[in-house]
Write an enzyme that holds these catalytic residues in place. Structure first.
Site, PDB file in Angstrom:
ATOM      1  N   CYS A 101      66.033   5.753 -46.784  1.00 27.81           N
ATOM      2  CA  CYS A 101      66.678   5.319 -48.023  1.00 27.81           C
ATOM      3  C   CYS A 101      65.884   5.786 -49.240  1.00 27.81           C
ATOM      4  O   CYS A 101      66.451   6.282 -50.218  1.00 27.81           O
ATOM      5  CB  CYS A 101      66.830   3.802 -48.024  1.00 27.81           C
ATOM      6  SG  CYS A 101      67.855   3.168 -49.379  1.00 27.81           S
ATOM      7  N   CYS A 198      68.470  -3.888 -44.213  1.00 30.42           N
ATOM      8  CA  CYS A 198      69.422  -4.529 -45.120  1.00 30.42           C
ATOM      9  C   CYS A 198      70.857  -4.440 -44.634  1.00 30.42           C
ATOM     10  O   CYS A 198      71.694  -5.245 -45.040  1.00 30.42           O
ATOM     11  CB  CYS A 198      69.305  -3.921 -46.513  1.00 30.42           C
ATOM     12  SG  CYS A 198      69.754  -2.173 -46.590  1.00 30.42           S
TER      13      CYS A 198
END
Length: 357
Positions: A101, A198
């Site tokens: 990410c 997440c």
């Protein structure tokens, strides 16, 4: 003063980052990356993409008269993080989605968008420090709070990127950050930490893998180095190097996962000594200074692990051979190996599934 975009998750760190930059006189805009819609299991309140956390960022920006926007990056997230996550598990590696990410979204896609929109730079709430600049190269250094230092997940940053990034929290400890947020009345001051994965709200990545890639969750034999069958595993992605619990086999001494063989669908176990390795290879190498020279560095192979001395030798194919002075346990393919000298990051790469010999 600079025009700075602040990536805001809705937590205390990014909230205080935006406020501190605003107080310093910068032209600040807050942005949240909408990455994941979730599923029937819902989104936990502490997740960075939850409605509750996004509302926190919006309220902080309203309190300080900071413009705030939400950018939709769900397709990019699927491509660069989810697909990577599944690909690594399929190959027998243990992925670190935060690295992907940072590398492919926050500090590439979002930074590029900030530049296109006319911003001078991008800021985040990471606990790292940037020094140097001007006629000297930029240095990426550990945050002063050793318990919160996040340099391990930012080793891929280049000189160009470091010249456009701001990390205001690197010189503070986490307790200091929370206290400064309370003093300013920020609604996020006591928000809990967000979860590591997440996009898996219940933290059950095995369920997630079963839903996304059931074909890689096939059971198979658990064997020792000699090929003796000791039991049956429940799908290779359910295990990681160094794992002891949950193997479902009885033995006279503790057994650990020492290798994951996806070609033969074998989970290979052994005793603690068989976990130790001095030599391994890293690929997808990134360097803060353009290239990594041969020499001795302190090498860290876990996010909160110790950096241990090792000799680095570049190879013709662009990978690096790493040889520790002393054998280390649980060198895990798919995780990052990051190279330091003192508190300065030189770069790093992905621990390869290749067995060095």
């Amino acid at each position: 003063m600079a025009k700075i975009m602040v990536a805001m998750s809705g937590g205390v760190d990014s909230s205080l980052t935006a406020v501190l930059l605003k107080e310093q006189g910068h032209d600040v805009t807050g942005v949240t990356m909408h990455l994941w819609e979730g599923d029937d299991n819902g989104i936990m309140e502490s997740q960075c993409c939850s409605v509750e956390m996004t509302a926190g960022a919006r309220r902080v920006c309203a309190q300080y008269d900071i413009p705030y926007y939400v950018f939709n990056y769900q397709k990019d997230f699927r491509k660069h993080v989810i697909d990577y996550f599944l690909r690594e598990y399929s190959s027998g590696a243990t992925p670190n989605p935060c690295l992907a990410c940072n590398r492919d979204l926050k500090f590439r896609v979002l930074l590029e968008r900030a530049e296109l929109l006319g911003f001078d730079g991008l800021a985040t709430g990471h606990f790292v420090q940037i020094t140097g600049g001007g006629e000297q190269p930029y240095d990426l250094r550990r945050g002063i709070d050793i318990n919160k230092d996040q340099s391990y997940v930012l080793y891929m940053l280049s000189q160009r990127e470091l010249g456009r990034l701001h990390f205001p929290l690197g010189g503070f400890t986490k307790p200091q950050v929370r206290q400064m947020a309370r003093e300013r009345g920020l609604v996020t001051a006591d928000k809990p930490e967000s979860m590591d994965i997440c996009f898996i709200p219940d933290n059950n990545y095995r369920r997630f893998l079963n839903e996304e890639r059931p074909e890689i969750m096939q059971p198979g034999p658990i064997v020792n180095r000699h090929g003796t069958v000791l039991g049956q595993h429940k799908g290779l992605p359910q295990y990681t190097i160094g794992q002891r619990k949950g193997l479902g086999i009885a033995a006279g001494s503790p057994l650990f996962v020492i290798e994951i063989d996806t070609v033969r669908n074998l989970l290979i176990v052994g005793d603690a000594d068989e976990l130790e390795r001095r030599d391994f290879v890293i690929d997808d190498v990134r360097s803060v200074y353009g290239q990594i020279e041969a020499g001795i560095y302190a090498v860290q192979i876990r996010a909160h692990g110790e950096a241990v001395p090792a000799t680095i030798t570049p190879r013709e194919d662009g990978t690096l051979h790493i040889r520790y002075d002393q054998p280390q346990r649980s060198v895990t393919p798919g995780q990052a190996a990051v190279l330091y000298r003192d508190d300065r990051v030189f770069g790093g790469g992905r621990i390869s599934t290749e067995r060095y010999s």
